[in-house]
Design a protein around this motif. Structure first.
Motif, PDB file in Angstrom:
ATOM      1  N   PRO A  79      64.928  21.152  25.287  1.00  0.00           N
ATOM      2  CA  PRO A  79      63.957  22.156  24.814  1.00  0.00           C
ATOM      3  C   PRO A  79      63.642  22.076  23.315  1.00  0.00           C
ATOM      4  N   ASP A  80      64.447  21.362  22.519  1.00  0.00           N
ATOM      5  CA  ASP A  80      64.194  21.306  21.076  1.00  0.00           C
ATOM      6  C   ASP A  80      62.849  20.660  20.764  1.00  0.00           C
ATOM      7  N   HIS A  81      62.424  19.764  21.645  1.00  0.00           N
ATOM      8  CA  HIS A  81      61.177  19.029  21.414  1.00  0.00           C
ATOM      9  C   HIS A  81      59.994  19.956  21.181  1.00  0.00           C
ATOM     10  N   GLN A  82      59.928  21.064  21.939  1.00  0.00           N
ATOM     11  CA  GLN A  82      58.762  21.941  21.836  1.00  0.00           C
ATOM     12  C   GLN A  82      58.586  22.492  20.428  1.00  0.00           C
ATOM     13  N   SER A  83      59.670  22.816  19.739  1.00  0.00           N
ATOM     14  CA  SER A  83      59.576  23.377  18.396  1.00  0.00           C
ATOM     15  C   SER A  83      58.982  22.369  17.423  1.00  0.00           C
ATOM     16  N   TYR A  84      59.429  21.118  17.504  1.00  0.00           N
ATOM     17  CA  TYR A  84      58.898  20.084  16.615  1.00  0.00           C
ATOM     18  C   TYR A  84      57.450  19.759  16.964  1.00  0.00           C
ATOM     19  N   ARG A  85      57.162  19.749  18.237  1.00  0.00           N
ATOM     20  CA  ARG A  85      55.798  19.450  18.674  1.00  0.00           C
ATOM     21  C   ARG A  85      54.831  20.534  18.175  1.00  0.00           C
ATOM     22  N   ALA A  86      55.215  21.790  18.341  1.00  0.00           N
ATOM     23  CA  ALA A  86      54.357  22.887  17.886  1.00  0.00           C
ATOM     24  C   ALA A  86      54.136  22.818  16.381  1.00  0.00           C
ATOM     25  N   LEU A  87      55.162  22.409  15.651  1.00  0.00           N
ATOM     26  CA  LEU A  87      55.047  22.284  14.195  1.00  0.00           C
ATOM     27  C   LEU A  87      53.999  21.247  13.822  1.00  0.00           C
ATOM     28  N   GLN A  88      53.981  20.125  14.541  1.00  0.00           N
ATOM     29  CA  GLN A  88      53.122  19.009  14.153  1.00  0.00           C
ATOM     30  C   GLN A  88      51.724  19.065  14.756  1.00  0.00           C
ATOM     31  N   ASN A  89      51.537  19.850  15.803  1.00  0.00           N
ATOM     32  CA  ASN A  89      50.226  19.893  16.443  1.00  0.00           C
ATOM     33  C   ASN A  89      49.080  20.154  15.464  1.00  0.00           C
ATOM     34  N   PRO A  90      49.219  21.099  14.508  1.00  0.00           N
ATOM     35  CA  PRO A  90      48.103  21.328  13.584  1.00  0.00           C
ATOM     36  C   PRO A  90      47.769  20.117  12.715  1.00  0.00           C
ATOM     37  N   LEU A  91      48.770  19.258  12.447  1.00  0.00           N
ATOM     38  CA  LEU A  91      48.531  18.093  11.599  1.00  0.00           C
ATOM     39  C   LEU A  91      47.596  17.086  12.247  1.00  0.00           C
ATOM     40  N   LEU A  92      47.587  17.054  13.592  1.00  0.00           N
ATOM     41  CA  LEU A  92      46.787  16.058  14.305  1.00  0.00           C
ATOM     42  C   LEU A  92      45.857  16.728  15.307  1.00  0.00           C
ATOM     43  N   SER A  93      45.489  17.950  15.031  1.00  0.00           N
ATOM     44  CA  SER A  93      44.600  18.700  15.909  1.00  0.00           C
ATOM     45  C   SER A  93      43.165  18.196  15.779  1.00  0.00           C
ATOM     46  N   PRO A  94      42.303  18.514  16.744  1.00  0.00           N
ATOM     47  CA  PRO A  94      40.891  18.144  16.601  1.00  0.00           C
ATOM     48  C   PRO A  94      40.266  18.647  15.305  1.00  0.00           C
ATOM     49  N   LYS A  95      40.657  19.853  14.871  1.00  0.00           N
ATOM     50  CA  LYS A  95      40.102  20.395  13.626  1.00  0.00           C
ATOM     51  C   LYS A  95      40.510  19.534  12.436  1.00  0.00           C
ATOM     52  N   ARG A  96      41.778  19.137  12.384  1.00  0.00           N
ATOM     53  CA  ARG A  96      42.266  18.287  11.294  1.00  0.00           C
ATOM     54  C   ARG A  96      41.587  16.924  11.332  1.00  0.00           C
ATOM     55  N   VAL A  97      41.410  16.382  12.542  1.00  0.00           N
ATOM     56  CA  VAL A  97      40.740  15.089  12.691  1.00  0.00           C
ATOM     57  C   VAL A  97      39.290  15.192  12.224  1.00  0.00           C
ATOM     58  N   LEU A 153      55.069  19.134   5.398  1.00  0.00           N
ATOM     59  CA  LEU A 153      56.384  19.122   6.044  1.00  0.00           C
ATOM     60  C   LEU A 153      57.451  19.775   5.170  1.00  0.00           C
ATOM     61  N   LEU A 154      57.330  19.628   3.863  1.00  0.00           N
ATOM     62  CA  LEU A 154      58.305  20.243   2.967  1.00  0.00           C
ATOM     63  C   LEU A 154      58.216  21.776   2.996  1.00  0.00           C
ATOM     64  N   GLN A 155      57.056  22.296   3.329  1.00  0.00           N
ATOM     65  CA  GLN A 155      56.881  23.744   3.393  1.00  0.00           C
ATOM     66  C   GLN A 155      57.102  24.296   4.796  1.00  0.00           C
ATOM     67  N   ALA A 156      57.161  23.388   5.788  1.00  0.00           N
ATOM     68  CA  ALA A 156      57.214  23.823   7.183  1.00  0.00           C
ATOM     69  C   ALA A 156      58.612  24.290   7.571  1.00  0.00           C
ATOM     70  N   LYS A 157      58.655  25.073   8.639  1.00  0.00           N
ATOM     71  CA  LYS A 157      59.926  25.523   9.196  1.00  0.00           C
ATOM     72  C   LYS A 157      59.947  25.267  10.692  1.00  0.00           C
ATOM     73  N   VAL A 158      61.128  24.996  11.197  1.00  0.00           N
ATOM     74  CA  VAL A 158      61.336  24.880  12.637  1.00  0.00           C
ATOM     75  C   VAL A 158      62.529  25.760  12.976  1.00  0.00           C
ATOM     76  N   LYS A 159      62.351  26.632  13.950  1.00  0.00           N
ATOM     77  CA  LYS A 159      63.400  27.598  14.311  1.00  0.00           C
ATOM     78  C   LYS A 159      63.845  28.409  13.082  1.00  0.00           C
ATOM     79  N   ASP A 160      62.859  28.815  12.289  1.00  0.00           N
ATOM     80  CA  ASP A 160      63.095  29.675  11.119  1.00  0.00           C
ATOM     81  C   ASP A 160      63.940  29.027  10.022  1.00  0.00           C
ATOM     82  N   ARG A 161      63.950  27.723   9.955  1.00  0.00           N
ATOM     83  CA  ARG A 161      64.655  27.031   8.872  1.00  0.00           C
ATOM     84  C   ARG A 161      63.777  25.885   8.385  1.00  0.00           C
ATOM     85  N   PRO A 162      63.937  25.481   7.124  1.00  0.00           N
ATOM     86  CA  PRO A 162      63.175  24.327   6.631  1.00  0.00           C
ATOM     87  C   PRO A 162      63.619  23.047   7.351  1.00  0.00           C
ATOM     88  N   LEU A 163      62.715  22.085   7.412  1.00  0.00           N
ATOM     89  CA  LEU A 163      63.071  20.774   7.950  1.00  0.00           C
ATOM     90  C   LEU A 163      64.053  20.081   7.011  1.00  0.00           C
TER      91      LEU A 163
END
Length: 406
Positions: free
Chosen positions: A105-123, A221-231
């Motif tokens: 299940p950890d994958h979902q947290s990382y995936r959700a974090l990165q989705n905006p970086l490669l979203s259609p809007k970002r593209v 990524l330096l500003q992002a958080k996963v599970k309420d903690r910095p990467l």
């Protein structure tokens, strides 16, 4: 590399002389078609078989041929893990490529974090810069009447978009080109050295962004958080390195295969010139017909695959180029139909680890073909030359020399 022994639980009748490196059409072949060369597996033998020495390091893998069966495997990360410790095995460094080597299940947290970086809007926001790069490259060789697609266009374009995404100056492009060439096409020693160089570069970029914050990929990524903690630094490095691994060779190879096809099939080339709206579905068909990657999973527990035992520790390969030639999935699968309907190709994999960068890859291919067709007259393979294709963990093409008049 000496092949590993065939496991005792593999029935002899399911062992097949097959390899992504050594089967017919997999070695560097003039005017080859490695994707079509493997489609024979749909017409002879079982839909699952064991291929000894089917990896760089001589290990065997199960090979899943049918598209529907591959979906079964790829949608079952509880049994078939994507965490194979690629960098730990190669470099002795515990650097998981995030999120590819993180299972649910950890994958979902990382995936959700990165989705905006490669979203259609970002593209969408990156399109102008990517298109400007494509135009600049094409105008640089247009007047010469000839180009070698991979070196003059495909790799520089893919690397330029990657640098744009990273927020790194185009001045580093030639360095990245060299690293990509060594890592994906060099000897084992060159591959390992390039991997180390890429990791060291990303580590240096991370330290620089800590000192000099910027509104770019690493800054995010330096500003992002996963599970309420910095990467952690290791997680940020894993994300950045995966982007390099997944985003350069695959996009460049796709452009090479696409332009090679259009050079060899003037009717298809003319169709796209006459109807630019056809480019988008054509890109999807090219993704299907000229898929370049296989998904490799590791069984973490025993699994009964229709009466065949896949044991914990076995490697299982789901090659996109075979699934995308499945006659049960695609009518007349070896025919390239630029307007194919209901094109459910798996070029970007399937399941939770479906390619994060699919939106960007699609856009790069569309931009590349749009600008090439708009600026270069009718082109062909230059007489006296022959493109070279090859198999492997990532299928590729080189020496695509085109010429044109005017």
């Amino acid at each position: 590399m000496q092949p590993h022994a065939i496991p005792d639980h593999v029935p002899p009748g399911l062992v097949r002389d097959f390899s992504y490196f050594r089967s017919p059409g997999m070695a560097r072949t003039p005017n080859g078609d490695p994707q079509a060369a493997l489609s024979f597996v749909h017409y002879s033998g079982p839909p699952i078989f064991y291929a000894p020495a089917n990896t760089y390091d001589g290990r065997g893998t199960w090979v899943i041929t049918r598209a529907d069966d591959q979906r079964r495997i790829l949608q079952n990360p509880e049994t078939f893990s994507s965490n194979r410790g690629i960098f730990k095995a190669a470099l002795g460094e515990d650097l998981p490529m995030v999120p590819l080597e993180v299972d649910p299940p950890d994958h979902q947290s990382y995936r959700a974090l990165q989705n905006p970086l490669l979203s259609p809007k970002r593209v969408d926001a990156m399109e102008a810069g990517a298109r400007e790069r494509a135009v600049r490259l094409i105008e640089g060789f247009k007047a010469k009447g000839s180009c070698e697609v991979m070196n003059d266009f495909a790799f520089p374009f893919a690397v330029g978009v990657f640098l744009q995404f990273l927020g790194v100056s185009d001045d580093r492009r030639d360095e990245f080109l060299g690293w990509a060439d060594d890592q994906f096409h060099g000897t084992l020693e060159k591959r390992l050295a390039a991997m180390r160089t890429v990791v060291d570069f990303m580590r240096g970029l991370l330290e620089q962004r800590k000192r000099e914050p910027a509104d770019d990929f690493v800054g995010f990524l330096l500003q992002a958080k996963v599970k309420d903690r910095p990467l952690t630094d290791k997680e940020i490095l894993g994300i950045a390195v995966l982007l390099f691994e997944a985003g350069l060779d695959t996009v460049a190879a796709a452009l090479g295969f696409d332009l090679c096809h259009l050079a060899k099939h003037p009717d298809d080339q003319q169709r796209l010139r006459d109807d630019r709206e056809l480019i988008k579905p054509a890109v999807e068909e090219f993704f299907r017909a000229y898929s370049t990657v296989q998904m490799l999973r590791k069984a973490v527990k025993d699994y009964d695959f229709d009466g065949i035992l896949i044991k914990a520790g076995d490697l299982v390969s789901c090659p996109t180029m075979i699934a995308n030639r499945d006659p049960a999935e695609f009518p007349d699968p070896d025919r390239i139909d630029l307007a194919r309907d209901n094109n459910r190709h798996t070029a970007f994999a399937y399941g939770p680890h479906r390619c994060l960068g699919s939106h960007l890859a699609r856009r790069e291919l569309i931009i590349g073909l749009e600008e090439f067709l708009a600026r270069i007259p009718t082109f062909r393979i230059k007489p006296g030359t022959a493109p070279l294709t090859y198999g492997g963990h990532v299928f590729g093409i080189e020496n695509v020399v085109l010429d044109w008049e005017g």
